[in-house]
Structures are given as C-alpha cells and as structure tokens.
Design a protein around this motif. Sequence first.
Motif, mmCIF file in Angstrom:
data_model
loop_
_atom_site.group_PDB
_atom_site.id
_atom_site.type_symbol
_atom_site.label_atom_id
_atom_site.label_comp_id
_atom_site.label_asym_id
_atom_site.label_seq_id
_atom_site.Cartn_x
_atom_site.Cartn_y
_atom_site.Cartn_z
ATOM 1 N N THR A 6 -18.016 2.527 -105.993
ATOM 2 C CA THR A 6 -16.659 2.315 -105.952
ATOM 3 C C THR A 6 -16.188 1.483 -106.924
ATOM 4 O OG1 THR A 6 -17.197 2.181 -103.477
ATOM 5 C CG2 THR A 6 -14.986 1.464 -104.383
ATOM 6 N N PRO A 7 -15.910 2.109 -108.248
ATOM 7 C CA PRO A 7 -15.485 1.277 -109.256
ATOM 8 C C PRO A 7 -14.213 0.683 -109.051
ATOM 9 C CG PRO A 7 -16.244 3.627 -109.959
ATOM 10 C CD PRO A 7 -16.067 3.609 -108.445
ATOM 11 N N GLN A 8 -14.076 -0.553 -110.028
ATOM 12 C CA GLN A 8 -12.798 -1.307 -109.581
ATOM 13 C C GLN A 8 -11.482 -0.544 -110.229
ATOM 14 O OE1 GLN A 8 -12.643 -5.427 -110.796
ATOM 15 N NE2 GLN A 8 -14.858 -5.693 -110.283
ATOM 16 N N ASN A 9 -10.570 -0.783 -109.751
ATOM 17 C CA ASN A 9 -9.249 -0.190 -110.493
ATOM 18 C C ASN A 9 -9.158 1.077 -110.507
ATOM 19 O OD1 ASN A 9 -8.267 -3.039 -110.983
ATOM 20 N ND2 ASN A 9 -9.510 -2.809 -112.500
ATOM 21 N N GLN A 10 -9.669 1.880 -109.435
ATOM 22 C CA GLN A 10 -9.475 3.198 -109.623
ATOM 23 C C GLN A 10 -9.040 3.746 -107.948
ATOM 24 O OE1 GLN A 10 -13.094 5.796 -110.188
ATOM 25 N NE2 GLN A 10 -13.535 4.947 -112.169
ATOM 26 N N ASN A 11 -8.398 4.652 -107.825
ATOM 27 C CA ASN A 11 -7.800 5.246 -106.644
ATOM 28 C C ASN A 11 -8.767 6.202 -105.963
ATOM 29 O OD1 ASN A 11 -5.501 5.568 -105.086
ATOM 30 N ND2 ASN A 11 -5.703 7.753 -105.401
ATOM 31 N N HIS A 12 -9.182 5.875 -104.872
ATOM 32 C CA HIS A 12 -9.747 6.632 -103.757
ATOM 33 C C HIS A 12 -9.131 7.080 -102.574
ATOM 34 C CE1 HIS A 12 -13.059 4.603 -105.961
ATOM 35 N NE2 HIS A 12 -12.493 3.618 -105.873
ATOM 36 N N SER A 13 -9.442 8.334 -102.166
ATOM 37 C CA SER A 13 -8.777 8.782 -100.968
ATOM 38 C C SER A 13 -9.632 9.837 -100.093
ATOM 39 C CB SER A 13 -7.400 9.660 -101.593
ATOM 40 O OG SER A 13 -7.652 10.717 -102.522
ATOM 41 N N TYR A 14 -9.240 11.192 -100.128
ATOM 42 C CA TYR A 14 -9.779 11.983 -99.187
ATOM 43 C C TYR A 14 -11.355 12.283 -99.464
ATOM 44 C CZ TYR A 14 -5.474 13.144 -97.313
ATOM 45 O OH TYR A 14 -4.063 12.963 -96.756
ATOM 46 N N LYS A 15 -11.566 12.482 -100.807
ATOM 47 C CA LYS A 15 -13.099 12.552 -101.284
ATOM 48 C C LYS A 15 -14.027 11.485 -100.928
ATOM 49 C CE LYS A 15 -15.961 13.543 -105.285
ATOM 50 N NZ LYS A 15 -15.986 13.711 -106.719
ATOM 51 N N TYR A 16 -13.423 10.114 -101.034
ATOM 52 C CA TYR A 16 -14.187 9.017 -100.499
ATOM 53 C C TYR A 16 -14.443 8.971 -99.245
ATOM 54 C CZ TYR A 16 -15.653 4.029 -101.154
ATOM 55 O OH TYR A 16 -16.430 2.851 -101.064
ATOM 56 N N ILE A 17 -13.429 9.281 -98.314
ATOM 57 C CA ILE A 17 -13.756 9.471 -97.023
ATOM 58 C C ILE A 17 -14.808 10.774 -96.473
ATOM 59 C CG2 ILE A 17 -12.770 10.099 -94.510
ATOM 60 C CD1 ILE A 17 -10.142 9.431 -95.816
ATOM 61 N N TYR A 18 -14.617 11.480 -97.132
ATOM 62 C CA TYR A 18 -15.806 12.683 -96.953
ATOM 63 C C TYR A 18 -17.212 12.195 -97.316
ATOM 64 C CZ TYR A 18 -18.147 17.048 -97.519
ATOM 65 O OH TYR A 18 -19.275 18.320 -97.561
ATOM 66 N N GLU A 19 -17.227 11.356 -98.497
ATOM 67 C CA GLU A 19 -18.722 11.165 -98.943
ATOM 68 C C GLU A 19 -19.145 9.525 -98.317
ATOM 69 O OE1 GLU A 19 -17.735 10.524 -103.301
ATOM 70 O OE2 GLU A 19 -18.186 12.913 -103.520
ATOM 71 N N ASN A 20 -18.182 8.899 -97.814
ATOM 72 C CA ASN A 20 -18.780 7.658 -97.219
ATOM 73 C C ASN A 20 -18.528 7.366 -95.676
ATOM 74 O OD1 ASN A 20 -19.463 6.081 -99.938
ATOM 75 N ND2 ASN A 20 -17.610 7.178 -100.259
ATOM 76 N N SER A 21 -17.688 8.247 -95.116
ATOM 77 C CA SER A 21 -17.392 7.912 -93.639
ATOM 78 C C SER A 21 -18.854 7.809 -92.739
ATOM 79 C CB SER A 21 -16.353 8.777 -92.974
ATOM 80 O OG SER A 21 -16.901 10.109 -93.186
ATOM 81 N N HIS A 22 -19.830 8.732 -93.131
ATOM 82 C CA HIS A 22 -21.063 8.869 -92.459
ATOM 83 C C HIS A 22 -21.675 7.412 -92.541
ATOM 84 C CE1 HIS A 22 -24.066 8.793 -95.849
ATOM 85 N NE2 HIS A 22 -22.957 9.210 -96.339
ATOM 86 N N ILE A 23 -21.509 6.567 -93.570
ATOM 87 C CA ILE A 23 -22.028 5.509 -93.528
ATOM 88 C C ILE A 23 -21.518 4.567 -92.571
ATOM 89 C CG2 ILE A 23 -22.451 3.625 -94.933
ATOM 90 C CD1 ILE A 23 -22.340 5.161 -97.439
ATOM 91 N N LEU A 24 -20.276 4.652 -92.522
ATOM 92 C CA LEU A 24 -19.681 3.970 -91.544
ATOM 93 C C LEU A 24 -19.874 4.084 -90.216
ATOM 94 C CD1 LEU A 24 -16.807 1.945 -90.843
ATOM 95 C CD2 LEU A 24 -15.550 4.204 -90.897
ATOM 96 N N GLU A 25 -20.003 5.384 -89.808
ATOM 97 C CA GLU A 25 -20.445 5.813 -88.367
ATOM 98 C C GLU A 25 -21.840 5.357 -87.956
ATOM 99 O OE1 GLU A 25 -19.961 10.060 -88.430
ATOM 100 O OE2 GLU A 25 -17.675 9.851 -88.619
#
Length: 267
Positions: free
Chosen positions: A229-248
């Motif tokens: 998760t680099p600083q000062n970058q925009n994150h959206s749907y791709k980030y959810i797809y790639e990371n929501s499993h960690i949250l779960e």
Amino acid sequence: MTVNSNFCMNIMKTLLTITFLLLTLQLSAWGFKAHYVIAEMAEQNLTPKAKAKVDDMLDGKKMVYWADWMDKVRSDNTYDFTATWHFANVDSGQTYESMPKVETGDVVTATELAITMIQSNTESDSIKTMYLKFLIHLIGDLHCPMHAGRSTDLGGNRHPVTWFGNETNLHRLWDSQLLESARQWSYSEWADNLMAGITTTDIAQMQQGTPREWFSETAKIADFIYKNTPQNQNHSYKYIYENSHILEEQLTLAGYRLAYILNMIFD
C-alpha cells in the motif's frame, strides 16, 4: 486592548482537549462494526457453562454491547492507564520480542493481564467484570493489522493514501473503510457469513497458540500491508479484491480465539 489571561488559558485548554480527542479517535482500533462482528462470533461459540458465566458478569447484556466500550471510555481520565493498551507498534525489521516496550503496557501485555485478572481468586467481581469487558475488546485489537503498525507513522495514521479519490490514511482504511466498502452487511450478517462452512477442525487449528503468537501473526500481516500500500496512491476496487480476504481472516480468527479464551477461563 489587553486580552484576559484566563480567557487565553481557557482557549488553550480547549484546543488541547480537541487535539487529544482527535488523536484518540485516530488511534482507535477496528471500527465499531468489526468489534461487534468479533464479539458476536465469540458469543455464538461459547460453551453453555461459559455463556452462563459471561451473561452473569455482564448483567445479561450481550458481548456485542460491550465490544467497543474500551474505546469509548478513553474519554474518561479514570481509564487513562489503558491508553497504550490498544496497540503495539512494530517497526520494519523488528518483531514484538525485539521492539522497544512501553512501560504502561501494550495490547499483548494487556491481554495477558486481563486473562490473569479474570481468573484471579482475590480480585472483586467488579474488577473481574471490567477486565472481561477489556478482554472482549483487546482480542479484536490484537488482530487489527494497523495496531501492529509502525511507531514512525503512528500505526499508519501518517501514511497518507486516497480511497476512491478521497484522502485518508492506512490506519483508517484498515480500521473501517475497507470493511464498509467490501460488504454492506450488518455485524450479524458478517458474523453469520464468516462462520459459514467453518469445521471443528478449522476451529481447532485457529485456536492454537498464545496471544503473543497471534500478535506476531498480525505484525507480519501489517508488514505485508505496508509493502503493498504505497503512500499517496489511490486505491479502490482492486484493493478490495486483493485484500478483503485478509480482513475476513483476521475477524474470523479473533472471533474464534476470543471464544476459546473465555471457554478456557470459565469452562
């Protein structure tokens, strides 16, 4: 014109109070919904004996009722002693064992203390109940990735990113924004869906280890998140797809592990 010194002092006190409150909000753990999810999952997995004891200690209120209580009481200076208990900042290249320790305690030592106090044969019922409320919250914090974040950026609070074009920071993103964006579910829907398909073998595997070992897992996840998760970058749907499993996975682990500890204490 002479400005009244008392007036100036009052203004300064007000500004300092506001600053403290903002900092407290920034350093809070999982958003309230994540804590509710964890408490709901744990309560559904208590043994009958443990459930009866927990109900008695909490005056019949569900664990969800108290799940974010430890965050709320931070506005009461009676609980100032818990200020550093929500996290343990692990900087890059460090582990929990090697990192500098805070004299007032951290999320790991606070969890261990809470277990000891609830099991005590000498503490009053009111003290045991207070530590039970702490424990319900602390197990959640123990699995919150940014509560193993770096001290150099206040656990991701000074790691700026944008989320769907809006300015935020890494801590806030993993506290609540990712969860709310991933699923528009209530806490009970989250709990039901996370428990679906979980076998007794899965539960036994999740409940192995100690709070210290569980936090070390969280610290490794935090390190992974920083790198991806680099600083000062925009994150959206791709980030959810790639990371929501960690949250779960972290929510699921926290829920079943909280149940395990309470069953161990009371059953």
